[in-house]
Design an enzyme around this catalytic site. Sequence first.
Site, PDB file in Angstrom:
ATOM      1  NE  ARG B  51      -2.816  -0.491   2.936  1.00  0.00           N
ATOM      2  CZ  ARG B  51      -3.869  -1.091   2.401  1.00  0.00           C
ATOM      3  NH1 ARG B  51      -4.735  -0.394   1.705  1.00  0.00           N
ATOM      4  NH2 ARG B  51      -4.058  -2.389   2.571  1.00  0.00           N
ATOM      5  CB  THR B  52       3.555   2.383   2.294  1.00  0.00           C
ATOM      6  OG1 THR B  52       2.721   2.236   3.435  1.00  0.00           O
ATOM      7  CG2 THR B  52       4.428   3.612   2.466  1.00  0.00           C
ATOM      8  CE  LYS B  80      24.983  -9.539  -3.384  1.00  0.00           C
ATOM      9  NZ  LYS B  80      25.137 -10.259  -4.597  1.00  0.00           N
ATOM     10  NE  ARG B 101       6.960  -0.365   6.058  1.00  0.00           N
ATOM     11  CZ  ARG B 101       5.709   0.047   6.254  1.00  0.00           C
ATOM     12  NH1 ARG B 101       5.300   1.209   5.808  1.00  0.00           N
ATOM     13  NH2 ARG B 101       4.859  -0.694   6.915  1.00  0.00           N
ATOM     14  CG  HIS B 129       4.213   5.105   8.248  1.00  0.00           C
ATOM     15  ND1 HIS B 129       4.809   5.525   7.068  1.00  0.00           N
ATOM     16  CD2 HIS B 129       3.176   4.306   7.869  1.00  0.00           C
ATOM     17  CE1 HIS B 129       4.163   4.996   6.055  1.00  0.00           C
ATOM     18  NE2 HIS B 129       3.174   4.263   6.501  1.00  0.00           N
TER      19      HIS B 129
END
Lengths: 313, 313, 313
Positions: B51-52, B80, B101, B129
């Site tokens: 959604r975000t 990595k 995120r 957020h």
Amino acid sequence: MRHLIDPLDFSQQEITSLLDLADRICADPAAYQDVAAHKKLATLFYEPSTRTRLSFEAAMLNLGGHVLGFPSETVSSASKGESVADTIRVVSCYADIVAMRHPKEGAPLRASRYSRIPVINAGDGGHQHPTQTMTDLMTIRRRKGRLNDLTIGLCGDLKFGRTVHSLIKTMARCENIRFVLISPEELRVPDYIITDVLEANHIPYKETRSLEESMPELDILYMTRVQKERFFNEEDYVRLKNSYILTKEKMALAKPDMAVLHPLPRVNEITLDVDDDPRAAYFEQVQNAVYVRMALIMTLLGLKDPKAEKEGN
Amino acid sequence: MRHLIDPLDFSQQEITSLLDLADRICADPAAYQDVAAHKKLATLFYEPSTRTRLSFEAAMLNLGGHVLGFPSETVSSASKGESVADTIRVVSCYADIVAMRHPKEGAPLRASRYSRIPVINAGDGGHQHPTQTMTDLMTIRRRKGRLNDLTIGLCGDLKFGRTVHSLIKTMARCENIRFVLISPEELRVPDYIITDVLEANHIPYKETRSLEESMPELDILYMTRVQKERFFNEEDYVRLKNSYILTKEKMALAKPDMAVLHPLPRVNEITLDVDDDPRAAYFEQVQNAVYVRMALIMTLLGLKDPKAEKEGN
Amino acid sequence: MRHLIDPLDFSQQEITSLLDLADRICADPAAYQDVAAHKKLATLFYEPSTRTRLSFEAAMLNLGGHVLGFPSETVSSASKGESVADTIRVVSCYADIVAMRHPKEGAPLRASRYSRIPVINAGDGGHQHPTQTMTDLMTIRRRKGRLNDLTIGLCGDLKFGRTVHSLIKTMARCENIRFVLISPEELRVPDYIITDVLEANHIPYKETRSLEESMPELDILYMTRVQKERFFNEEDYVRLKNSYILTKEKMALAKPDMAVLHPLPRVNEITLDVDDDPRAAYFEQVQNAVYVRMALIMTLLGLKDPKAEKEGN
């Protein structure tokens, strides 16, 4: 139609043209922002390589083109028992050019034989990664003003590092190059590189265990990572690893205009205090990679260079 | 260069400017469709949040810009063993702005310290957020015409819900706000919110177990989900959960101009028959989120507002 | 607002219009390259189907539009306990049109009931895959010049192959069609197709075990894969599989203007030496699929056809 599968697919003349174009793009990126309008790049990544994929995608977007594809086989059904030959014929209907990453050596070559659109090898197993090599060449040339008359140190894992092998093979075509091969015994450059590339072409080289001792003579230092899993026992790894870590102290031994390259990602083989040294060129490499890929996409698609036109080239 | 890591990074004045711009975009989206032409947004999602991510991508595409990135660490090699500092320096070569995120708190903040391009925190663990908070503010302001003089009910999981904590902290800077904190005992708002935010700023609040009893006094009802796994035993969960489900019956007790917000996804904490109630604002929030993110991208990239120009602002 | 969930959602007249538009696009793709500028397609793929997803994305990009979405549920949080109804209402805020692939039959239909934007079913379980059917129709019509007066052979797995069922149902609406149903006993077409579609509409058909014997009478041969896992025991599979592999030898028995279709991916059910036969139309199908999807996006979004305008249609 041209593909780029092996760095040696391009002649030295073609590489010079590619790097010249990349330099022109670097000088004025905005002039190229619509050059590939309405063209589509497919990024087919059968194994994830985020850096390489995003670099290709940034390159295509910078040219005003579009991008589609998949980032990993785990989210793809492309390979469901289907041959690479069939896949590329399908993708030829979706895109104008392809960048393919594949864990199997030779997959991009095989794809190119069935493709109706140019195929760029974005890395096939431990085999080739030609756009990394072009990036290395661009960075060396921009830093030193030449690809000839250089002493090039390669340090770390020279056995498995495909970028190292490609760089040696490509630089072997330049004039008056000398290599200093710096690695633990276990990770020496493969014999075929020594015999078939260096000795066959009468290129001077030195193999050594010591990065520290080699520093003063280098024009270029190409660092790679020494991975723990390459050693038979942990003791050897622990004993050796520090020798192949580039530090501020070792940098003090180098020429004032040496350039440090690294294909990234870096783990700990270059300490963070080297980052601010003006000789550190590894983040510059990342930027150059985008310009080289823009130049390559333009070249393979036969797109006109707006700057060349204006200057009557 | 500005970043948005914490909702409080923006002053109340800056938030007002952002919401004003978002309102102008909402009024005439087509006027903004080429504002970010040739700009690139990188969406670096180390954990999936479809959604975000899609909201950010829609925002950038609505501005005429391009998007690249990865949807999940599982299809990425970005991490990595590489530090966030190195990754962001690499991505700075690929894009003009980043939405990140990350499951680890503080990762976007750390990234912003090394970045050459603006970084937007798109959620870091249970921490912040900020674009969700801006969306909540926009929705409240559009529904009520003000961010002052409001009684705001927050219902459900007030302990772990980061959107709730951010909303309280941000609204605490407005005038004449009163909070009604509706939750089971187990999921009360953390003590530091009570002491450091509410009491320290002399903001009136009430803690209660009953949504039903609170309904009549609310101007805003912010719903969140009560998750089974937050309870020590299932009995408590089963006994309590219905109290925190918003139904048509409970809506009948509310003011005619109350607004119901929810950060979504909703599971069962709002029954479907509430969706058609004109006071339900949660799908409107989704649309507002796109406008807020468009306004934020414009602000952080310093893009000109074509509507502001025309009106001589 | 129209959706495309079931191939039969479009009347025969509407299918003709769609195929006419696809033909015009095929004749001059450049004329359509900005038709969907500023429009966004969301590709919501709850199971990976790279071919179908890339085909939709190529179609939208060819129209000058934008694309966003997810390639697989594994990199998505879209379904985290959220209903399809809520998801589509959210995505309606992000895009102008949706292509949805879902493992559950009926999910796209349910989505379409709550959507504010057109929904295209890009495959729901074993149920429907209407754009594949439109592609098949386009390919048949382009190859044969008509959708009437045809003997159509369908070969392989006629029991589970949803593309086969959809094609039969759609072609059943055309004039003077005859079907030859070629499959092992275990993989015969379901009874309801025989009774409710073929016999109810007085459409002549023949069931047979032999591809070889059927070859001479066919105008169209639609191949599908016989999967090992469909058989109770391996012996039966081994004994039967070769009968349903299309070879150069079997092609020698066919009419000179027959067309071979296959929805791809192909594993081994068509040998590679058939690929160069001019009657092989399966890679052409892939290209047609892009044109059909361009036409469909234009139709569902109500976009003007620049070629139709000029010709005064």
